[in-house]
Enzyme design. Structure first.
Site, short mmCIF file in Angstrom:
data_model
loop_
_atom_site.label_atom_id
_atom_site.label_comp_id
_atom_site.label_asym_id
_atom_site.label_seq_id
_atom_site.Cartn_x
_atom_site.Cartn_y
_atom_site.Cartn_z
NE ARG A 17 -3.78 2.14 2.55
CZ ARG A 17 -3.88 2.99 3.55
NH1 ARG A 17 -3.06 2.89 4.60
NH2 ARG A 17 -4.78 3.95 3.53
CG HIS A 51 -1.32 5.32 -0.29
ND1 HIS A 51 -2.09 5.99 0.64
CD2 HIS A 51 -2.09 4.33 -0.76
CE1 HIS A 51 -3.28 5.41 0.72
NE2 HIS A 51 -3.30 4.39 -0.12
CB VAL A 79 1.16 11.54 -4.04
CG1 VAL A 79 1.22 13.03 -3.70
CG2 VAL A 79 -0.13 10.92 -3.49
CB SER A 103 7.05 12.48 -2.09
OG SER A 103 5.97 11.80 -2.70
CD GLU A 158 3.28 12.38 -0.74
OE1 GLU A 158 3.07 11.14 -0.74
OE2 GLU A 158 4.06 12.93 -1.54
N PRO A 165 -7.16 7.62 -4.22
CG PRO A 165 -7.17 5.35 -4.76
CD PRO A 165 -6.27 6.56 -4.74
CG HIS A 205 -7.95 -3.67 -1.28
ND1 HIS A 205 -9.00 -2.78 -1.40
CD2 HIS A 205 -6.85 -2.91 -1.05
CE1 HIS A 205 -8.56 -1.54 -1.26
NE2 HIS A 205 -7.24 -1.59 -1.04
#
Length: 317
Positions: free
Chosen positions: A59, A63, A67, A73, A85, A160, A190
């Site tokens: 994940r 993520h 971005v 980052s 973030e 999302p 998932h």
């Protein structure tokens, strides 16, 4: 003006493609030949100690890439000059695995000083996490460099949310040059991991496209009242939460998606046929997932002289 806009877009896409093309599976073969084995060993240990960590590292890579590209980052702590973030709504109090990444970085630095980027560590750790939980492997392209800034607002606009509908999801992924098949395949991540009650509460109490027995089974640990049990966890794939397989899609066909955004993939829309395909064929899912992970890993990487190789993943050099 329209022509100028098209030209600018073409130039931008060409630059992105050129940057991605600079990535290579053999990037560290000479400069740090033990990098990949060092990362793999550390990830395997972490996942064996806590299987959920595999989902957390996967994940985190997702993520990061969504971005401002795959540039680590997401690992940067807030500074006096930017708010990063980690405090963004999709990440706050839910993104985890930072200590594991720090530990991997320390081990890699001991082998090769300031050579392997944090962004590449995230990409490789995601792959190794999936493999550690029984999933497929893929060739990770390498050579990313690390960002020197981060943006909370960009994280909140580009990631999302658990309550997104299919049109929102499709558009968000299209913004990253990922198609519906990529969306469904990456959502299949998932099949491992857990989510907090605050992210699925609306789905189990207010949505109608959910198996009633499944919803009732979750309501005991996720009260209706907001603020009550918000951090309580439930598996994203109740059938096999620590094994990377295609059960997630079988769950969707049975209306047992944990998040609203999960079930939106099988709700009478354009993604239904892909969900059915992946539910009936583990190999079809594995093939699409690995291809989508490579595509995602190529989102706007910093290469060449861009960015830096951070010594510590949580701060700029």
């Amino acid at each position: 003006m329209a022509y100028a806009s098209c030209l600018c877009l073409a130039v931008l896409l060409a630059m992105v493609s050129a940057a991605a093309a600079q990535l290579s599976s053999t990037f560290y073969d000479t400069s740090c030949p033990n990098a990949l084995s060092t990362i793999k060993s550390a990830v395997t240990t972490a996942v064996n100690n806590e299987p959920r960590m595999g989902a957390s590292l996967l994940r985190m890579h997702f993520h990061d890439c969504f971005v401002d590209g795959c540039d680590a980052s997401v690992l940067l702590n807030d500074t006096a000059t930017f708010t990063g973030e980690q405090g963004a709504i999709p990440n706050k109090n839910s993104l985890r695995g930072f200590t594991v990444i720090d530990n991997i970085k320390t081990q890699v630095e001991a082998v090769c000083n300031q050579t392997v980027s944090c962004a590449d560590i995230l990409a490789v750790a995601a792959r190794d996490s999936v493999v550690a939980l029984g999933g497929p492997s893929w060739t990770v392209l390498l050579g990313r460099r690390d960002s020197t800034n981060a943006s909370k607002s960009n994280a909140e606009s580009d990631l999302p949310g658990p309550n997104f509908d299919l049109s929102n999801l499709t558009q968000l992924f299209a913004n990253k040059n990922l198609n519906v098949t990529d969306l469904v395949a990456l959502s299949g991540g998932h099949t491992i991991g857990q989510a907090q009650c605050r992210f699925f509460r609306d789905h189990i109490y207010n949505d109608t496209n959910i198996n009633s027995t499944f919803a009732s089974s979750l309501q005991g640990s996720c009260p209706r009242a907001s603020g009550s049990g918000d951090a309580n966890l439930a598996p994203l794939d109740a059938a096999s939460p620590t094994t990377f397989n295609n059960d997630y899609f079988t769950n969707l066909v049975s209306q047992k998606g944990l998040l609203h955004s999960d079930q939106e993939l099988f709700n009478g829309g354009s993604a239904d046929s892909t969900v059915r395909s992946f539910a009936s064929s583990a190999s079809a899912f594995s093939s699409a997932f690995t291809a989508a992970m490579v595509k995602m890993g190529n989102i706007s990487p910093k290469t060449g002289s861009q960015g830096q190789i951070r010594i510590s993943c949580s701060k700029v050099n």
